[in-house]
Design a protein around this motif. Structure first.
Motif, PDB file in Angstrom:
ATOM      1  N   LYS A 122       0.838  -1.208   0.000  1.00 15.02           N
ATOM      2  CA  LYS A 122       0.000   0.000   0.000  1.00 15.02           C
ATOM      3  C   LYS A 122       0.871   1.256   0.000  1.00 15.02           C
ATOM      4  O   LYS A 122       0.598   2.218  -0.740  1.00 15.02           O
ATOM      5  CB  LYS A 122      -0.923   0.009   1.218  1.00 15.02           C
ATOM      6  N   VAL A 132      -5.963  10.458   0.702  1.00 15.64           N
ATOM      7  CA  VAL A 132      -5.870  10.688  -0.738  1.00 15.64           C
ATOM      8  C   VAL A 132      -6.996  11.610  -1.184  1.00 15.64           C
ATOM      9  O   VAL A 132      -6.766  12.602  -1.872  1.00 15.64           O
ATOM     10  CB  VAL A 132      -5.935   9.358  -1.519  1.00 15.64           C
ATOM     11  N   TRP A 161       1.536   4.115  -3.026  1.00 12.88           N
ATOM     12  CA  TRP A 161       1.407   5.559  -2.792  1.00 12.88           C
ATOM     13  C   TRP A 161       2.636   6.268  -3.359  1.00 12.88           C
ATOM     14  O   TRP A 161       2.522   7.319  -4.016  1.00 12.88           O
ATOM     15  CB  TRP A 161       1.276   5.824  -1.292  1.00 12.88           C
ATOM     16  N   VAL A 191      -4.741   5.809   1.895  1.00 14.44           N
ATOM     17  CA  VAL A 191      -3.840   4.805   1.339  1.00 14.44           C
ATOM     18  C   VAL A 191      -4.211   3.407   1.834  1.00 14.44           C
ATOM     19  O   VAL A 191      -3.990   2.414   1.132  1.00 14.44           O
ATOM     20  CB  VAL A 191      -2.388   5.140   1.741  1.00 14.44           C
ATOM     21  N   LEU A 226      -4.027   4.815 -11.129  1.00 15.68           N
ATOM     22  CA  LEU A 226      -5.136   5.071 -10.213  1.00 15.68           C
ATOM     23  C   LEU A 226      -6.219   4.011 -10.345  1.00 15.68           C
ATOM     24  O   LEU A 226      -6.739   3.500  -9.355  1.00 15.68           O
ATOM     25  CB  LEU A 226      -5.744   6.450 -10.477  1.00 15.68           C
ATOM     26  N   ALA A 247      -8.372   2.384   0.227  1.00 14.47           N
ATOM     27  CA  ALA A 247      -8.816   2.653  -1.148  1.00 14.47           C
ATOM     28  C   ALA A 247      -8.083   1.793  -2.179  1.00 14.47           C
ATOM     29  O   ALA A 247      -8.275   1.971  -3.375  1.00 14.47           O
ATOM     30  CB  ALA A 247      -8.603   4.133  -1.483  1.00 14.47           C
ATOM     31  N   THR A 248      -7.266   0.863  -1.709  1.00 13.64           N
ATOM     32  CA  THR A 248      -6.400   0.122  -2.620  1.00 13.64           C
ATOM     33  C   THR A 248      -7.049  -1.150  -3.157  1.00 13.64           C
ATOM     34  O   THR A 248      -8.050  -1.635  -2.629  1.00 13.64           O
ATOM     35  CB  THR A 248      -5.092  -0.276  -1.912  1.00 13.64           C
ATOM     36  N   TRP A 270      -5.763   2.127  -7.016  1.00 16.15           N
ATOM     37  CA  TRP A 270      -6.723   2.794  -6.139  1.00 16.15           C
ATOM     38  C   TRP A 270      -8.076   2.921  -6.843  1.00 16.15           C
ATOM     39  O   TRP A 270      -8.471   4.024  -7.244  1.00 16.15           O
ATOM     40  CB  TRP A 270      -6.228   4.199  -5.767  1.00 16.15           C
ATOM     41  N   VAL A 308     -10.480   5.556  -5.478  1.00 13.23           N
ATOM     42  CA  VAL A 308     -10.029   6.919  -5.765  1.00 13.23           C
ATOM     43  C   VAL A 308     -10.342   7.274  -7.217  1.00 13.23           C
ATOM     44  O   VAL A 308     -10.834   8.372  -7.513  1.00 13.23           O
ATOM     45  CB  VAL A 308      -8.511   7.058  -5.493  1.00 13.23           C
TER      46      VAL A 308
END
Length: 380
Positions: free
Chosen positions: A9, A315, A13, A328, A72, A331-332, A76, A79
């Motif tokens: 994670k 984020v 980031w 972080v 992204l 949202a992964t 994520w 996100v």
């Protein structure tokens, strides 16, 4: 698995940050030169010199933006969904502005009509200025929190509007973005040109570099004393997969400065921004554009890292429901997905960096009026 879930994670980031910095460093000077085009060049030949300074590489540079969007989506997904939904009209504005770039490069010199070429010059200006402004405005809104919340089924609802994004602090962030990219573009223009364009580019660097540092300092003071930050009160084990709603978050005055007080090494980011900006100005002023370019890039990286370090681990903070904020940790993608993508990055990123370096080495050198006249049918 190569790494545990929590480590991956954090690694992702960092990877997303590297992609954003890569985009700012490489495509940033393209945007900056586009924004300078109608003002630095006085004749058609001078405008063609500016365009050919970036013409052979701008498409490759823009791939960094596409790669960041892809990262992204894969790393994520929450996100990606929230940003591309909530910022829909802003992203659409960026895309429409970017449309002018391939069309402008391709069609501007096809017709030797001053009105035709002037129209495309302003189109290329829009393609440089508008994305730079919107990217900064987006970061400014993230620092303040966006009106995003999730229901019990983790379905996002964004209650803001496009015009709500254009608030004073976000516009100041937009000014930082525009001025730093124009400074970066001006330095690159010095590196690739000579004579009148070189002199005007140096003046542009001086003006926009000073504006950048003043705006950045003002935003830092505003963020420290006038913008509330976010802090996680409780959450499940960070090394596990959990819903964004499983944590508790509170809004606290000055919270965006906590990382700088608890992790002292993070102060290197704003120092990079200021020192890089000052050295870029000084070296540009004595016509040492190679070193100036390195330090203007350092300033850009410092600005992005300053925002990233301040917000970590957040984020997309939520102003309407702080517990719906995306971090972080929550949202992964899955552990397996992050691991597979990590291996792909380790293999392909060095290849991309090597061939990018090779391209710039092959295409180094000054773009002159003599070159434009000699190759008038093959250059932009």
């Amino acid at each position: 698995m190569l790494f545990d879930y929590l480590t991956l994670k954090i690694i992702w980031w960092l990877f997303v940050g590297v992609l954003l910095i890569g985009f700012a460093l490489l495509d940033g000077f393209d945007l900056g030169i586009g924004a300078l085009l109608p003002f630095v060049a006085r004749t058609d030949e001078q405008r063609r010199i500016m365009l050919n300074a970036i013409g052979p590489t701008w498409e490759g540079n823009q791939v960094w933006l596409i790669t960041a969007g892809g990262a992204l989506f894969a790393a994520w997904p929450l996100v990606y969904a929230a940003a591309f939904s909530g910022f829909y009209w802003a992203i659409l504005l960026v895309l429409f502005a970017l449309f002018f770039r391939p069309l402008g490069f391709e069609y501007r010199s096809k017709i030797a009509d001053p009105r035709w070429r002037t129209a495309w010059d302003w189109g290329l200006f829009v393609g440089g200025f508008v994305p730079a402004l919107v990217f900064g405005v987006a970061f400014g809104n993230l620092l303040q929190g966006v009106p995003l919340q999730y229901d019990e089924f983790v379905r996002p609802t964004y209650t803001g509007s496009f015009w709500g994004l254009l608030n004073p602090f976000a516009l100041l962030a937009g000014i930082i973005s525009v001025t730093m990219l124009i400074m970066h573009g001006g330095v690159y223009l010095q590196l690739r040109t000579e004579g009148e364009i070189n002199a005007r580019a140096r003046k542009a660097v001086r003006i926009f570099g000073l504006l950048f540092m003043v705006a950045f300092a003002g935003a830092g003071i505003w963020q420290a004393y006038g913008i509330d930050g976010y802090r996680i009160v409780s959450m499940p084990d960070a090394g596990t997969a959990f819903s964004p709603l499983a944590k508790k978050v509170e809004i606290v005055a000055g919270a965006w400065m906590l990382n700088y007080s608890t992790r002292g090494w993070t102060i290197i980011a704003p120092v990079m921004a200021f020192v890089g900006g000052i050295l870029a100005l000084l070296l540009s002023g004595v016509n040492r554009p190679g070193w100036a370019f390195i330090f203007s890039g350092t300033a850009l990286a410092g600005v992005i890292l300053t925002a990233g370090f301040a917000m970590f681990p957040f984020v997309i903070p939520s102003i309407t429901d702080p517990s719906s904020s995306l971090t972080v940790y929550d949202a992964t993608s899955s552990h397996r997905t992050l691991n597979l993508m990590f291996m792909a990055v380790v293999i392909f990123l060095p290849i991309v960096l090597m061939y990018t370096s090779w391209v710039y080495r092959v295409l180094r050198g000054k773009i002159t009026e003599e070159k434009i006249r000699k190759e008038t049918h093959t250059v932009y």
